[in-house]
Design an enzyme around this catalytic site. Sequence first.
Site, PDB file in Angstrom:
ATOM      1  CG  ASP A 276      -2.286   0.323   1.032  1.00  0.00           C
ATOM      2  OD1 ASP A 276      -2.539   1.386   0.449  1.00  0.00           O
ATOM      3  OD2 ASP A 276      -3.156  -0.473   1.433  1.00  0.00           O
TER       4      ASP A 276
ATOM      5  CD  GLU B 280      -9.113   3.664  -1.628  1.00  0.00           C
ATOM      6  OE1 GLU B 280      -8.356   4.601  -1.360  1.00  0.00           O
ATOM      7  OE2 GLU B 280      -9.939   3.226  -0.820  1.00  0.00           O
TER       8      GLU B 280
ATOM      9  CG  HIS C 115      -8.700  -2.059   4.372  1.00  0.00           C
ATOM     10  ND1 HIS C 115      -8.524  -2.133   2.998  1.00  0.00           N
ATOM     11  CD2 HIS C 115      -8.404  -0.785   4.714  1.00  0.00           C
ATOM     12  CE1 HIS C 115      -8.143  -0.961   2.538  1.00  0.00           C
ATOM     13  NE2 HIS C 115      -8.060  -0.121   3.560  1.00  0.00           N
TER      14      HIS C 115
ATOM     15  CG  ASP D 254      -4.925   5.063   0.831  1.00  0.00           C
ATOM     16  OD1 ASP D 254      -5.810   4.224   0.984  1.00  0.00           O
ATOM     17  OD2 ASP D 254      -4.905   6.157   1.436  1.00  0.00           O
TER      18      ASP D 254
HETATM   19  C1  GLC Z   1      -8.344   4.561   1.763  1.00  0.00           C
HETATM   20  C2  GLC Z   1      -8.075   3.363   2.635  1.00  0.00           C
HETATM   21  C3  GLC Z   1      -8.760   3.571   3.949  1.00  0.00           C
HETATM   22  C4  GLC Z   1      -8.208   4.808   4.585  1.00  0.00           C
HETATM   23  C5  GLC Z   1      -8.305   6.006   3.664  1.00  0.00           C
HETATM   24  C6  GLC Z   1      -7.440   7.117   4.136  1.00  0.00           C
HETATM   25  O1  GLC Z   1      -9.691   4.676   1.469  1.00  0.00           O
HETATM   26  O2  GLC Z   1      -8.458   2.194   1.988  1.00  0.00           O
HETATM   27  O3  GLC Z   1      -8.622   2.475   4.802  1.00  0.00           O
HETATM   28  O4  GLC Z   1      -8.903   5.074   5.765  1.00  0.00           O
HETATM   29  O5  GLC Z   1      -7.867   5.704   2.359  1.00  0.00           O
HETATM   30  O6  GLC Z   1      -6.091   6.782   3.966  1.00  0.00           O
END
Ligand code: GLC
Length: 568
Positions: free
Chosen positions: A121, A277, A343, A223
């Site tokens: 990540d 993401e 998650h 992310d």
């Molecule tokens: C992404 C992650 C999540 C996190 C957010 C802030 O959505 O998957 O778990 O809280 O970014 O980093």
Amino acid sequence: MRIAAMLLLLSLPGSLTHAQPANADRKWWKEAIVYQIYPRSFKDSDGDGIGDLKGIISKLDYIKSLGVTAVWLNPIYSSPNDDNGYDVSDYRNIMKDFGTMEDFDQLLKGLHARDIRLIMDLVVNHSSDEHEWFRQSRSSRSSPYRNYYHWWNAGNGKPPYRYSLFDVNHDAWCYDSLTDAYYLHYFSRKQPDLNWENPQVRREVYDIMRFWADKGIDGFRLDAFQFVAKDTTFPAFPTGFEKNFTRYYAMQGNLHGYLQEMNKEVLSRYDVMSVAEGAGNNFEDAHNLVDAGRKELNMAYAFDGVDIPKANGYSVLHLKEVFSRWDSAFAQDGWLSIFLANHDQARMVSRFGNDKPPYRALSSKMLSTFILTMRGTPYYYNGDELGMTNAGFSKIEDYRDVQTLNEYRHKKTSGDSLEQFIKTAQFSARDNGRTPFQWDAGGQAGFTTGTPWVKVNPNYTTINAAIQEKEPNSCLNFFRQLVQLRKNNPVLVYGSYRLLDKDNPYVYAYTRTLEGKKMLILLNFTAQASTVHTDIALGKATMLLDNYGTGPGGNVLRPYEAVIYALP
Ligand code: GLC
């Protein structure tokens, strides 16, 4: 498995001819089966109640036994853990709770020795407020790091409203009296957004990526990356924009330019895969991220699918429509990720299936069948191979997630119903998917000898890996068979997808076809026996796998029945 089926698995082709669409050229990351590990909850080796790298190392043979070919590890970098590691305070070090760099090196070696790749990540939309960059940035308006983050001097009045996903007041601007200015945080106050418009920040990130790529990792999951580029004049957004904030936050400014730069500086120089993401607001955005000729990323990870279930249920027709639409938009170019959980979601079986005892295992296996038979790279979340369910905590004290806790405080202040909030959280809070992995029926599910950081789901006495190892048709062993089936059959990776019986509100049926090989997948997404209507004669089909383990029921699918056939 039956002999006919076994022979068929062995005889399908391993190579493709060139008359295929652009997305059918072979790549390891298209053929990968990704297993997502949430390190905090996987296995604790030292009794502090928090999963760690040594814990994962102790389970490498288990991971190998699943047959998966890659692991995506949620962040393991130094972090004060405001958001369980998504707030990084040192990108080149390992979080103390998780172990040391030596542990990491050993983990990577152990995975590679088992032919499993490692995807890390990369959290660079924001850092932790405890990162040295932010400490410096905060210290004075003239700090050379000031411009690493987004600041708005209070002398200019209040900045235009920006919505924060995790803030108690939903306000993404946090006032800091030290320099009489506001800083921007799309997530929590302890996650200030990095300023990607600053070339120095980008150089820092590429350096960090090279550090990990040089260690030999195999990929990056970026992310919240769709949010990194911003219009730093911070124009006002229309009132109510937060209801659809992605439209205003995603794919802004020069995001694609930054990705092309990252590709040139890092990604193209290593054999690493990349996935961001989020995939923007539409197919065009998603294609612009991942189409091969653009030299940006490898695959899109879009949320339309996981957004479907609601506490009061969902429509199977809707699900079919969404996945079919995405498949057809990517049938020629680009590549997708297929997933029903991660998650940030509650448990797959509790949201998309049925976690009541008679149907939990069946529906979980049915959903796994779906993930492993669609076109796109499957991302499978740890614990789903056991059919782990939502914990559904009824007391706020049992929740740990910053998002849930801050939203609870927000609701409390605004006078909203807290009872309703907990009800929703029981169905959808992220902690549902973060309870400790259920290894066995011993204390704390075999996860830790100490007190776990979040409670173990009490159903661990009946739902756990040790029990399922012994049952040939358990969720766990069924998952292993599915993985082998996909690995042995390129048709399940590259084959074209065709939806059948489109208007059937219960059954999801489709074929996958590649170079004369054809498979039929029938999935009953409901608890009622349902008839599938196709012109395919099942009598001539060879059943490869069924989740009842008793042979298929034919055109009338039993509750949550899943069957995979090879067609002549
Ligand atoms: C992404 C992650 C999540 C996190 C957010 C802030 O959505 O998957 O778990 O809280 O970014 O980093």
